[in-house]
Design a protein around this motif. Sequence first.
Motif, mmCIF file in Angstrom:
data_model
loop_
_atom_site.group_PDB
_atom_site.id
_atom_site.type_symbol
_atom_site.label_atom_id
_atom_site.label_comp_id
_atom_site.label_asym_id
_atom_site.label_seq_id
_atom_site.Cartn_x
_atom_site.Cartn_y
_atom_site.Cartn_z
ATOM 1 N N ILE A 77 0.858 -1.185 0.000
ATOM 2 C CA ILE A 77 0.000 0.000 0.000
ATOM 3 C C ILE A 77 0.899 1.242 0.000
ATOM 4 O O ILE A 77 1.671 1.463 0.926
ATOM 5 N N GLY A 78 0.826 2.011 -1.065
ATOM 6 C CA GLY A 78 1.728 3.145 -1.228
ATOM 7 C C GLY A 78 3.097 2.745 -1.744
ATOM 8 O O GLY A 78 4.006 3.582 -1.801
ATOM 9 N N GLY A 79 3.252 1.487 -2.150
ATOM 10 C CA GLY A 79 4.552 0.971 -2.583
ATOM 11 C C GLY A 79 4.867 1.172 -4.044
ATOM 12 O O GLY A 79 5.843 0.596 -4.558
ATOM 13 N N LEU A 80 4.057 1.954 -4.759
ATOM 14 C CA LEU A 80 4.345 2.383 -6.137
ATOM 15 C C LEU A 80 4.475 1.230 -7.119
ATOM 16 O O LEU A 80 5.152 1.343 -8.140
ATOM 17 N N GLY A 81 3.824 0.106 -6.805
ATOM 18 C CA GLY A 81 3.840 -1.033 -7.721
ATOM 19 C C GLY A 81 5.140 -1.794 -7.749
ATOM 20 O O GLY A 81 5.357 -2.611 -8.659
ATOM 21 N N LEU A 82 5.999 -1.599 -6.755
ATOM 22 C CA LEU A 82 7.347 -2.171 -6.793
ATOM 23 C C LEU A 82 7.490 -3.477 -6.018
ATOM 24 O O LEU A 82 8.546 -4.110 -6.078
ATOM 25 N N THR A 83 6.457 -3.887 -5.297
ATOM 26 C CA THR A 83 6.548 -5.145 -4.544
ATOM 27 C C THR A 83 5.992 -6.317 -5.328
ATOM 28 O O THR A 83 6.061 -7.459 -4.857
ATOM 29 N N GLY A 84 5.437 -6.066 -6.498
ATOM 30 C CA GLY A 84 4.822 -7.107 -7.306
ATOM 31 C C GLY A 84 3.537 -6.577 -7.923
ATOM 32 O O GLY A 84 3.225 -5.384 -7.852
ATOM 33 N N LEU A 85 2.782 -7.471 -8.529
ATOM 34 C CA LEU A 85 1.533 -7.104 -9.189
ATOM 35 C C LEU A 85 0.335 -7.455 -8.314
ATOM 36 O O LEU A 85 0.168 -8.621 -7.921
ATOM 37 N N VAL A 86 -0.462 -6.464 -7.979
ATOM 38 C CA VAL A 86 -1.747 -6.731 -7.323
ATOM 39 C C VAL A 86 -2.706 -7.218 -8.409
ATOM 40 O O VAL A 86 -2.959 -6.521 -9.391
ATOM 41 N N SER A 129 -1.895 5.876 7.871
ATOM 42 C CA SER A 129 -2.166 4.913 6.812
ATOM 43 C C SER A 129 -1.490 3.589 7.136
ATOM 44 O O SER A 129 -0.434 3.573 7.776
ATOM 45 N N PRO A 130 -2.054 2.468 6.685
ATOM 46 C CA PRO A 130 -1.353 1.190 6.849
ATOM 47 C C PRO A 130 -0.133 1.073 5.950
ATOM 48 O O PRO A 130 0.715 0.201 6.158
ATOM 49 N N GLY A 131 -0.019 1.956 4.951
ATOM 50 C CA GLY A 131 1.102 1.878 4.026
ATOM 51 C C GLY A 131 2.361 2.520 4.576
ATOM 52 O O GLY A 131 2.331 3.652 5.059
ATOM 53 N N TRP A 132 3.460 1.829 4.491
ATOM 54 C CA TRP A 132 4.736 2.334 5.016
ATOM 55 C C TRP A 132 5.210 3.563 4.239
ATOM 56 O O TRP A 132 5.873 4.431 4.806
ATOM 57 N N MET A 133 4.917 3.613 2.958
ATOM 58 C CA MET A 133 5.436 4.677 2.100
ATOM 59 C C MET A 133 4.357 5.683 1.720
ATOM 60 O O MET A 133 4.501 6.425 0.754
#
Length: 463
Positions: free
Chosen positions: A157-166, A355-359
Motif C-alpha cells: 500500500i503506497g509501494g508504487l507497484g514495486l513489490t509485485g503485481l496486485v 495509513s497502513p502503508g509504510w510509504m
Amino acid sequence: MKSLESWGRYPQVEQRTHSLVWRTDNLPREGTPLLPHGLGRSYGDSCLNAGGTLLLTSGLDRFISFDPSTGVVRCEAGVTLDMILRLAAPRGWFLPVTPGTKFVTVGGAIANDVHGKNHHRGGTFGRYVRRFELLRSDGSRRVCAPDENPDWYGATIGGLGLTGLVTWAEVQLKPISNPYVLQETVPFGNLDEFLVVARESEKDYEFTMAWVDCLARGKKVGRGLLYRGNFAPPQFDGLPLAKSHLSHGIGLAVPMDMPAFCLNRLSVSAFNWLYYHRQNGKPTQRLTHYDPFFYPLDAIYAWNRIYGKRGFLQFQCVVPYDTARDALKEILERSSRGGLPSFLSVLKTFGDIPSPGWMSFPRQGVTLAMDFANRGEKTWRLVEELDRLTREAGGAVYPAKDARMSPESFAAYFPRHAEFARYLDPGFSSSFWRRVNPVSLPFSLEAERGVAAAQPQSLLAIR
C-alpha cells in the motif's frame, strides 16, 4: 518499444508493454524490469519504466463479487473507480476515499495510496483495502491483509507497484443516502485566512479543498476559494437538480496540444482574477451531484493538452502545521517570482489518521499542489527549489506527482524506505525508483535519456 506517457507527459521515455488479460496468468520473463501500469494518471515517472516493460492492467477489469448489504466489493486490479461508482452508487454505496479523478484503477489507487478531500475524516484509500493478492516475478502468490502477511500488506500500500503485481483487491465502501452533495463555497483573502477557515471547516464538513490564486502577492498571498461539503441527508432523495449541477462523465475535450504561449502570466492572472471574484466576496451554497463536486476536471477530456506537447510538472507537498504558514507562503511567492505561473493550484489539509502503508505520502499538515508548464531547465530548477523548501520545512513531496525529487529528499521524506526496499520484487523497477535510488547502471541511465538501451546484466542490478 513504445512511448507511453504519464499524465504530466514528462519525462518522455520508451518502454515495452505486455497486456494482462487474466489474473491467473503468469508474469512475462522478458529480461527487463517490470512495472504495473493502469491508466497512467500518475503525473511524473512513477508509472514509467524507461527501457523496461510495463504490465498493462486495463484488461484485468472484472468484478469478482459485490455484497450490496455490506458494501464490500472484490474486483481485479484494472477495474476503475468510475466502474465501481457506476455499480455501487445507485445501490447506496460510495468510495470511502477518492482522488480528484475517477479514471484511476484500483491497483493504482493502492500503489499510490491515494487521498481525497476527506483525509481529516477518512485517511487514505489503503485504510479500506481489506485484502489483495500479490503476484511476484518468481511466480509466487500471497494474499495480503492486516492479519495475513501484514508486512507485505504495509509495503504494497503506497509501494508504487514495486513489490509485485496486485491481481485483485477487496475494498470496503461507505454508505450514502443519495448521490448529492451539499456544497458551500467560501472566499478567503490570504493564506492566514485559509488556515483558519480550513481547520474550522473540518469540524462540520467531511470534504474540504481550496483553489488558490497562485499569482496573488503581498497581503493577498494564498487567497482563494474553499469548497466544503457533506453528502446530502435522506430528505434530498429523488430531488431533481438543475442541469448545470449534474455531470456524468466527459462533456468537453481539448482536441489538440495547445501552443505554449497560451499559458503565460497574463492569461493565468486574468483567469485567476475572474475566478476569484465570481463569488463577489460572499459564501454560496448549492446542492450538486457528486460528479462535479469530486471530479470537475474529468468533464474535460485530455485536459492535460492545455500545457502543450512538452507537458507539465506537478509539484505537491505537505508540510506540518507548525511550519505551514511560512513554508507555504515562501513556496507561493517563489513560484510567483519565477515567472512560471501555476495554472491550477490546490490547498487541502491532512489529519492525523495514519495509513497502513509504510510509504504513504499524507501526514498531518497542509498540502499544496501546483501545475507548471514544462519550459525545460527553468521549470526544473523551480520545482527543485520548491522541493528544497519542503525538505527544510520538515514536509514531504508526493511521488505520484513527482518528476524531479532528489535522492536526498526521498530519503528524508520516507524514513521507512530502507525497510521498504527489503520487500521490493527483484524483477520490478520504475523510472522513479531508479532516480531516487541512483545506481551505476548504463541500462537505466541511457533509457531515461531516450537513447537505445543496452540489456541489463541482471534484474537484481536494476532494483
